[in-house]
Design an enzyme around this catalytic site. Structure first.
Site, PDB file in Angstrom:
ATOM      1  N   ASP A  79      -4.576  -0.878  -1.565  1.00 65.68           N
ATOM      2  CA  ASP A  79      -5.880  -0.746  -0.951  1.00 65.68           C
ATOM      3  C   ASP A  79      -6.784  -0.221  -2.073  1.00 65.68           C
ATOM      4  O   ASP A  79      -6.444   0.786  -2.729  1.00 65.68           O
ATOM      5  CB  ASP A  79      -5.733   0.303   0.178  1.00 65.68           C
ATOM      6  CG  ASP A  79      -6.504  -0.042   1.425  1.00 65.68           C
ATOM      7  OD1 ASP A  79      -6.839  -1.214   1.631  1.00 65.68           O
ATOM      8  OD2 ASP A  79      -6.773   0.899   2.214  1.00 65.68           O
ATOM      9  N   ASP A  99       0.785  -1.258   0.000  1.00 65.26           N
ATOM     10  CA  ASP A  99       0.000   0.000   0.000  1.00 65.26           C
ATOM     11  C   ASP A  99       0.811   1.301   0.000  1.00 65.26           C
ATOM     12  O   ASP A  99       0.487   2.226   0.762  1.00 65.26           O
ATOM     13  CB  ASP A  99      -0.966   0.003   1.196  1.00 65.26           C
ATOM     14  CG  ASP A  99      -1.927  -1.182   1.184  1.00 65.26           C
ATOM     15  OD1 ASP A  99      -1.787  -2.053   0.315  1.00 65.26           O
ATOM     16  OD2 ASP A  99      -2.811  -1.226   2.055  1.00 65.26           O
ATOM     17  N   HIS A 108     -10.679   6.774   1.680  1.00 62.64           N
ATOM     18  CA  HIS A 108      -9.325   6.735   1.120  1.00 62.64           C
ATOM     19  C   HIS A 108      -9.225   5.614   0.099  1.00 62.64           C
ATOM     20  O   HIS A 108      -9.995   4.647   0.146  1.00 62.64           O
ATOM     21  CB  HIS A 108      -8.281   6.500   2.236  1.00 62.64           C
ATOM     22  CG  HIS A 108      -8.464   5.176   2.905  1.00 62.64           C
ATOM     23  ND1 HIS A 108      -9.396   4.969   3.906  1.00 62.64           N
ATOM     24  CD2 HIS A 108      -7.883   3.964   2.693  1.00 62.64           C
ATOM     25  CE1 HIS A 108      -9.363   3.707   4.274  1.00 62.64           C
ATOM     26  NE2 HIS A 108      -8.461   3.063   3.544  1.00 62.64           N
ATOM     27  N   CYS A 159      -2.019  -2.798   7.619  1.00 63.92           N
ATOM     28  CA  CYS A 159      -1.896  -3.739   6.499  1.00 63.92           C
ATOM     29  C   CYS A 159      -0.552  -4.456   6.464  1.00 63.92           C
ATOM     30  O   CYS A 159      -0.491  -5.617   6.051  1.00 63.92           O
ATOM     31  CB  CYS A 159      -2.203  -3.024   5.191  1.00 63.92           C
ATOM     32  SG  CYS A 159      -3.960  -2.566   5.103  1.00 63.92           S
ATOM     33  N   HIS A 189     -10.663   0.341  -2.507  1.00 64.84           N
ATOM     34  CA  HIS A 189     -11.998   0.258  -1.908  1.00 64.84           C
ATOM     35  C   HIS A 189     -13.114   0.721  -2.835  1.00 64.84           C
ATOM     36  O   HIS A 189     -12.918   1.640  -3.644  1.00 64.84           O
ATOM     37  CB  HIS A 189     -12.048   1.131  -0.642  1.00 64.84           C
ATOM     38  CG  HIS A 189     -11.108   0.703   0.442  1.00 64.84           C
ATOM     39  ND1 HIS A 189     -11.074  -0.586   0.938  1.00 64.84           N
ATOM     40  CD2 HIS A 189     -10.162   1.395   1.137  1.00 64.84           C
ATOM     41  CE1 HIS A 189     -10.155  -0.656   1.890  1.00 64.84           C
ATOM     42  NE2 HIS A 189      -9.575   0.529   2.022  1.00 64.84           N
ATOM     43  N   LYS A 196      -6.703  -5.170  -2.923  1.00 65.05           N
ATOM     44  CA  LYS A 196      -7.389  -5.705  -1.734  1.00 65.05           C
ATOM     45  C   LYS A 196      -8.306  -4.657  -1.126  1.00 65.05           C
ATOM     46  O   LYS A 196      -8.223  -3.479  -1.489  1.00 65.05           O
ATOM     47  CB  LYS A 196      -6.357  -6.163  -0.707  1.00 65.05           C
ATOM     48  CG  LYS A 196      -5.517  -5.003  -0.222  1.00 65.05           C
ATOM     49  CD  LYS A 196      -4.492  -5.474   0.765  1.00 65.05           C
ATOM     50  CE  LYS A 196      -3.764  -4.275   1.336  1.00 65.05           C
ATOM     51  NZ  LYS A 196      -4.662  -3.288   1.978  1.00 65.05           N
TER      52      LYS A 196
END
Ligand code: VGL
Ligand code: ZN
Length: 181
Positions: free
Chosen positions: A47, A9, A62, A128, A49, A87
């Site tokens: 990351d 990340d 974020h 993470c 989302h 992820k």
């Protein structure tokens, strides 16, 4: 024995100026760039989302998939990354660990490439990075955490130390980048 580097990340939103900025998050970038060549396989996680997810009940919005904030830090040497994992793509869980990547199985990738040693770096130490490193130990990989190539959110002061202690206690080897041969 083959070894892989997992870059967790290193994205704009976790760096200074980002939506969930980690103190000194950008400082990991030159350290990571300098060690990438030492590995048989270089893997990143991002990351990634959806716009709405239970994860945003705990955290500011974020790393929404496809946005600038979800891009890698511009100075990261992304040309040397062999596999890019995504992820946190589910709207019902946090997906902190890179082993929860949804576009490809990290476990499968490591086994296919005969990787026994996994070196973990990136952001953030207390979420993470920790989740990924602990999953790696559980899955039987020799797991190293590069302590000068990580930075913590520190929701509570000292969370970084706590995370390092937990990773060490559960079997991760803590090393500095200069110790990597
Ligand atoms: C992370 C908090 C929320 C991380 C991701 O990459 O460590 N932390 N989402
Ligand atoms: Zn997140």
């Amino acid at each position: 024995m083959k070894r892989a580097l997992l870059i967790v990340d290193v994205q704009n939103d976790f760096c200074p100026g980002g939506a969930l900025a980690v103190k000194d998050g950008d400082k990991v970038v030159p350290v990571i760039n300098a060690v990438m060549d030492k590995f048989d396989l270089v893997i990143s996680s991002q990351d990634w989302h959806p716009e709405e997810t239970v994860h945003f009940e705990k955290w500011p919005v974020h790393c929404v998939a496809g946005t600038e904030g979800a891009e890698f830090h511009p100075d990261l040497d992304t040309g040397k990354i062999d596999q890019k994992l995504l992820k946190g793509t589910d709207n019902k869980d946090d997906g902190y660990s890179a082993f929860e990547a949804t576009n490809k199985s990290l476990t499968g990738l490591l086994h296919e490439n005969n990787i026994r040693q996994l070196y973990v770096c990136g952001l953030a130490t207390d979420y993470c990075v920790k989740a990924s490193a602990l999953d790696a130990v559980t899955q039987g990989f020799h797991t190293y955490v590069i302590t000068d190539a990580i930075a913590a959110v520190n929701v509570q002061p000292g969370d970084d130390e706590k995370a390092l202690r937990e990773m060490y206690a559960k079997g991760c080897v803590l090393i500095e980048s200069r110790e990597i041969q």
